[in-house]
Scaffold this active site. Structure first.
Site, PDB file in Angstrom:
ATOM      1  N   LYS A  22     -11.556  -3.542   9.068  1.00  0.00           N
ATOM      2  CA  LYS A  22     -11.701  -3.258   7.631  1.00  0.00           C
ATOM      3  C   LYS A  22     -10.747  -4.117   6.806  1.00  0.00           C
ATOM      4  O   LYS A  22     -11.161  -4.775   5.848  1.00  0.00           O
ATOM      5  CB  LYS A  22     -11.391  -1.778   7.363  1.00  0.00           C
ATOM      6  CG  LYS A  22     -11.143  -1.440   5.907  1.00  0.00           C
ATOM      7  CD  LYS A  22     -10.833   0.023   5.710  1.00  0.00           C
ATOM      8  CE  LYS A  22      -9.394   0.414   5.789  1.00  0.00           C
ATOM      9  NZ  LYS A  22      -8.569   0.208   4.584  1.00  0.00           N
ATOM     10  N   ASN A  23      -9.479  -4.120   7.211  1.00  0.00           N
ATOM     11  CA  ASN A  23      -8.483  -4.776   6.369  1.00  0.00           C
ATOM     12  C   ASN A  23      -8.548  -6.299   6.434  1.00  0.00           C
ATOM     13  O   ASN A  23      -7.923  -6.984   5.627  1.00  0.00           O
ATOM     14  CB  ASN A  23      -7.080  -4.254   6.709  1.00  0.00           C
ATOM     15  CG  ASN A  23      -6.897  -2.809   6.225  1.00  0.00           C
ATOM     16  OD1 ASN A  23      -7.684  -2.325   5.402  1.00  0.00           O
ATOM     17  ND2 ASN A  23      -5.901  -2.127   6.739  1.00  0.00           N
ATOM     18  N   CYS A 117      -1.179   6.451  -4.790  1.00  0.00           N
ATOM     19  CA  CYS A 117      -2.276   7.124  -4.089  1.00  0.00           C
ATOM     20  C   CYS A 117      -1.659   8.149  -3.154  1.00  0.00           C
ATOM     21  O   CYS A 117      -0.448   8.338  -3.159  1.00  0.00           O
ATOM     22  CB  CYS A 117      -3.148   6.127  -3.344  1.00  0.00           C
ATOM     23  SG  CYS A 117      -2.334   5.388  -1.938  1.00  0.00           S
ATOM     24  N   ARG A 122       2.514   2.853  -4.702  1.00  0.00           N
ATOM     25  CA  ARG A 122       2.140   1.569  -4.107  1.00  0.00           C
ATOM     26  C   ARG A 122       2.242   0.479  -5.166  1.00  0.00           C
ATOM     27  O   ARG A 122       1.251   0.067  -5.760  1.00  0.00           O
ATOM     28  CB  ARG A 122       0.748   1.657  -3.490  1.00  0.00           C
ATOM     29  CG  ARG A 122       0.751   2.752  -2.453  1.00  0.00           C
ATOM     30  CD  ARG A 122      -0.325   2.788  -1.458  1.00  0.00           C
ATOM     31  NE  ARG A 122      -0.722   1.609  -0.770  1.00  0.00           N
ATOM     32  CZ  ARG A 122      -1.912   1.486  -0.197  1.00  0.00           C
ATOM     33  NH1 ARG A 122      -2.772   2.489  -0.280  1.00  0.00           N
ATOM     34  NH2 ARG A 122      -2.244   0.397   0.449  1.00  0.00           N
ATOM     35  N   ASP A 308      -0.144   2.232   9.889  1.00  0.00           N
ATOM     36  CA  ASP A 308      -1.498   2.800   9.934  1.00  0.00           C
ATOM     37  C   ASP A 308      -1.792   3.527  11.253  1.00  0.00           C
ATOM     38  O   ASP A 308      -2.864   4.110  11.413  1.00  0.00           O
ATOM     39  CB  ASP A 308      -2.549   1.704   9.684  1.00  0.00           C
ATOM     40  CG  ASP A 308      -2.474   1.167   8.260  1.00  0.00           C
ATOM     41  OD1 ASP A 308      -1.849   1.830   7.408  1.00  0.00           O
ATOM     42  OD2 ASP A 308      -3.036   0.091   8.002  1.00  0.00           O
ATOM     43  N   ARG A 400     -13.992   5.901   4.927  1.00  0.00           N
ATOM     44  CA  ARG A 400     -13.534   4.641   4.306  1.00  0.00           C
ATOM     45  C   ARG A 400     -13.149   3.626   5.372  1.00  0.00           C
ATOM     46  O   ARG A 400     -13.223   2.424   5.136  1.00  0.00           O
ATOM     47  CB  ARG A 400     -12.308   4.899   3.415  1.00  0.00           C
ATOM     48  CG  ARG A 400     -12.634   5.645   2.147  1.00  0.00           C
ATOM     49  CD  ARG A 400     -11.427   5.694   1.253  1.00  0.00           C
ATOM     50  NE  ARG A 400     -10.860   4.355   1.140  1.00  0.00           N
ATOM     51  CZ  ARG A 400      -9.590   4.092   0.864  1.00  0.00           C
ATOM     52  NH1 ARG A 400      -8.754   5.073   0.668  1.00  0.00           N
ATOM     53  NH2 ARG A 400      -9.167   2.859   0.779  1.00  0.00           N
TER      54      ARG A 400
HETATM   55  C1  EPZ Z   1      -2.131  -2.880   3.459  1.00  0.00           C
HETATM   56  O1  EPZ Z   1      -1.863  -2.237   2.219  1.00  0.00           O
HETATM   57  C2  EPZ Z   1      -3.228  -2.100   4.118  1.00  0.00           C
HETATM   58  N1  EPZ Z   1      -4.419  -2.097   3.277  1.00  0.00           N
HETATM   59  C3  EPZ Z   1      -2.737  -0.671   4.384  1.00  0.00           C
HETATM   60  O2  EPZ Z   1      -3.718  -0.010   5.126  1.00  0.00           O
HETATM   61  C4  EPZ Z   1      -1.457  -0.711   5.211  1.00  0.00           C
HETATM   62  O3  EPZ Z   1      -0.927   0.593   5.323  1.00  0.00           O
HETATM   63  C5  EPZ Z   1      -0.414  -1.638   4.571  1.00  0.00           C
HETATM   64  O4  EPZ Z   1      -0.993  -2.932   4.302  1.00  0.00           O
HETATM   65  C6  EPZ Z   1       0.820  -1.855   5.444  1.00  0.00           C
HETATM   66  O5  EPZ Z   1       0.441  -2.428   6.677  1.00  0.00           O
HETATM   67  C7  EPZ Z   1      -5.242  -3.133   3.322  1.00  0.00           C
HETATM   68  O6  EPZ Z   1      -5.052  -4.121   4.038  1.00  0.00           O
HETATM   69  C8  EPZ Z   1      -6.469  -3.056   2.486  1.00  0.00           C
HETATM   70  P1  EPZ Z   1       1.736  -3.675   1.624  1.00  0.00           P
HETATM   71  P2  EPZ Z   1      -0.985  -2.960   1.118  1.00  0.00           P
HETATM   72  O7  EPZ Z   1       1.662  -4.454   0.367  1.00  0.00           O
HETATM   73  O8  EPZ Z   1      -1.300  -4.401   1.134  1.00  0.00           O
HETATM   74  C9  EPZ Z   1       5.618  -2.219  -0.693  1.00  0.00           C
HETATM   75  C10 EPZ Z   1      -5.087   1.789   5.776  1.00  0.00           C
HETATM   76  O9  EPZ Z   1      -4.842   2.956   6.201  1.00  0.00           O
HETATM   77  N2  EPZ Z   1       5.182  -3.120  -1.744  1.00  0.00           N
HETATM   78  O10 EPZ Z   1       1.911  -4.430   2.907  1.00  0.00           O
HETATM   79  O11 EPZ Z   1      -1.123  -2.203  -0.144  1.00  0.00           O
HETATM   80  C11 EPZ Z   1       4.661  -1.055  -0.481  1.00  0.00           C
HETATM   81  O12 EPZ Z   1       4.902   0.003  -1.384  1.00  0.00           O
HETATM   82  C12 EPZ Z   1      -4.309   1.207   4.626  1.00  0.00           C
HETATM   83  O13 EPZ Z   1      -5.980   1.071   6.238  1.00  0.00           O
HETATM   84  C13 EPZ Z   1       6.020  -3.373  -2.817  1.00  0.00           C
HETATM   85  O14 EPZ Z   1       7.121  -2.849  -2.894  1.00  0.00           O
HETATM   86  O15 EPZ Z   1       0.475  -2.710   1.713  1.00  0.00           O
HETATM   87  C14 EPZ Z   1       4.931  -0.686   0.952  1.00  0.00           C
HETATM   88  O16 EPZ Z   1       6.096   0.097   1.036  1.00  0.00           O
HETATM   89  C15 EPZ Z   1      -3.482   2.176   3.871  1.00  0.00           C
HETATM   90  N3  EPZ Z   1       5.574  -4.222  -3.796  1.00  0.00           N
HETATM   91  C16 EPZ Z   1       5.208  -2.035   1.602  1.00  0.00           C
HETATM   92  O17 EPZ Z   1       5.591  -2.908   0.538  1.00  0.00           O
HETATM   93  C17 EPZ Z   1       4.366  -4.841  -3.725  1.00  0.00           C
HETATM   94  O18 EPZ Z   1       4.029  -5.598  -4.635  1.00  0.00           O
HETATM   95  C18 EPZ Z   1       4.041  -2.647   2.334  1.00  0.00           C
HETATM   96  O19 EPZ Z   1       2.888  -2.619   1.496  1.00  0.00           O
HETATM   97  C19 EPZ Z   1       3.524  -4.581  -2.638  1.00  0.00           C
HETATM   98  C20 EPZ Z   1       3.948  -3.718  -1.655  1.00  0.00           C
END
Ligand code: EPZ
Length: 419
Positions: A22-23, A117, A122, A308, A400
């Site tokens: 998916k991702n 969410c 996020r 995840d 999803r």
């Molecule tokens: C991706 O989300 C995945 N989603 C998530 O999968 C997954 O949990 C996550 O990466 C971590 O591996 C998709 O790929 C569609 P991040 P993403 O930006 O990109 C912080 C699932 O269950 N952060 O890597 O939104 C954030 O808050 C889903 O399939 C900032 O601080 O995650 C988090 O603590 C849920 N500022 C960490 O970084 C930013 O601008 C990692 O988030 C962006 C993120």
């Protein structure tokens, strides 16, 4: 609304096949629709609610996205819209990935601010920082982010955030930089398998990205990208979920399409707990020859243990003798599933970002509610080992990210039906 009804106590046996990631599929489809000039055909795309939502987003922007039999046919069009409305973005956070590609391609993008969410706040500050480094002017007004630039210019940047690298920011900026003028270097880039797959796809479109799979990405911007045909990698988290499904039911399941390199940290922790893994060319056989033992797990960015898989491993440890701990360092509030597991008889305390799990002999079936995708998955796992009937509500969260979960699990012996 659909519910899953599970009668626990069945040992899983047989072969379960993993669908496409998916991702990986989501950003790949976005890149195909927005960045490329020609049509793309993308295979091994999972049949999921999120893919359907994304097709809606892409069609709103003016592309054509047709999904059939795990293949997505994408035709970008020349006169594309540049706005992704709130109504679509709120359904799926990954919609924010259109920001970088749209500003790179059209010089302007307006995307609804996604907000928090159920797995916690996020932020998207790193996405915006990266695009600003490329010269985009960013404004936030009325719940929308607008990014504008006549032409993005390559730059050097460090995308390390408070919680480590960001998958989404890396994807967003990498897509934008592919069409920027000159060279971009991203330090502390995410290295998750789906980021690698996106980079490989962009290179297949004609992009020039080096350092793929390392924390330093070097992107030489090109003027134009063409369409291509591509096959998405298998889903590492679905794989891990089925590995835990076999272990938690004391089963003997061959997880087909499992890729060893993508599951290093998950495999290490399962082995440490006493699960046996026999890797073959096209998958892994998961058995549990002895009593499992308590372990300590920390979630980390790849190649660490994935956030995840945090809910699913807690599910397994909730019925593993001894005291285990699971520390969540990425989405530090992501513990909504714990109260539902405790309602089924688990003994889990949360202290800050750490779950302390005292293994119990058995769980008992109960009506429970999925609060997010992976929280839903662990309730299904728990239901399969619990005594009696478990009814999981809000299955749309599970849909999803898991394709036909009840059919796949029923085929290996679970007593699970959708109502
Ligand atoms: C991706 O989300 C995945 N989603 C998530 O999968 C997954 O949990 C996550 O990466 C971590 O591996 C998709 O790929 C569609 P991040 P993403 O930006 O990109 C912080 C699932 O269950 N952060 O890597 O939104 C954030 O808050 C889903 O399939 C900032 O601080 O995650 C988090 O603590 C849920 N500022 C960490 O970084 C930013 O601008 C990692 O988030 C962006 C993120």
């Amino acid at each position: 609304m659909d519910r899953l009804v599970i009668n626990g106590g069945k040992r899983l046996e047989g072969t379960v096949s993993v669908s496409g990631s998916k991702n990986a599929a989501l950003p790949i489809a976005i890149a195909a629709a927005i960045l490329a000039d020609g049509a793309s055909v993308i295979h091994n795309v999972p049949n999921l609610r999120d893919v359907e939502t994304l097709c809606g987003v892409l069609e709103t922007l003016g592309a054509t996205a047709k999904y059939k039999n795990a293949t997505l046919h994408i035709k970008p069009i020349n006169r594309m819209a540049y706005e992704a409305p709130y109504d679509l973005v709120r359904k799926m956070r990954a919609s924010v990935y259109v920001l970088g590609p749209l500003v790179a391609r059209l010089g302007k993008a307006k995307v609804a601010f996604p907000g928090g969410c159920s797995i916690g706040p996020r932020p998207i500050d790193l996405h915006l920082k990266g695009l600003e480094c490329l010269g985009a002017r960013i404004t936030v007004e009325g719940g929308y982010i607008t990014a504008e630039a006549d032409r993005l210019i390559g730059a050097k940047m460090n995308l390390k955030g408070r919680y480590g690298p960001s998958v989404g920011a890396t994807a967003n900026v990498m897509m934008a930089a592919a069409l920027a003028e000159g060279a971009t270097t991203i330090r502390n880039a995410a290295r998750e398998p789906h980021i690698v797959d996106l980079a490989n796809f962009l290179n297949a479109l004609g992009a020039e990205i080096q350092g793929v799979g390392t924390p330093v990405l070097k992107i030489h911007g090109v003027k134009q990208l063409r369409g291509t045909e591509y096959t998405v990698i298998p889903d590492d988290i679905e794989t891990g979920t089925f590995m835990v499904a076999s272990a938690i039911t004391n089963g003997d399941v061959f997880v087909q399409n499992a890729l060893r390199d993508h599951l290093g940290a998950v495999s290490d922790k399962l082995l440490e707990a006493g699960v046996q893994l026999d890797w073959e060319e096209n998958g892994v056989r998961v058995t549990t020859p002895r009593q499992l033992a308590a372990i300590d797990v920390n979630t980390e960015a790849f190649p660490g243990f994935p956030t995840d898989m945090q809910a699913q491993i807690i599910g397994l440890l909730s019925v593993t003798p001894g005291i285990s701990t699971v520390t969540e360092t990425i989405h530090t509030d992501r513990f909504m599933h714990v109260s539902e597991l405790n309602r089924m008889g688990a003994n889990i305390d949360i202290e800050g970002n750490r779950a302390i799990i005292r293994g119990v002999d058995k769980l008992s079936g109960a009506p429970v509610m999925a609060s997010d995708l992976r929280a839903g998955a662990v309730l299904v796992l728990a239901g399969m080992v619990a005594k009696g009937e478990t009814v999981v509500a809000r299955v749309y969260h599970i849909d999803r990210g898991y394709e036909s979960i009840e059919t796949k699990l029923a085929n290996v012996g679970a007593d699970i039906v959708r109502l």
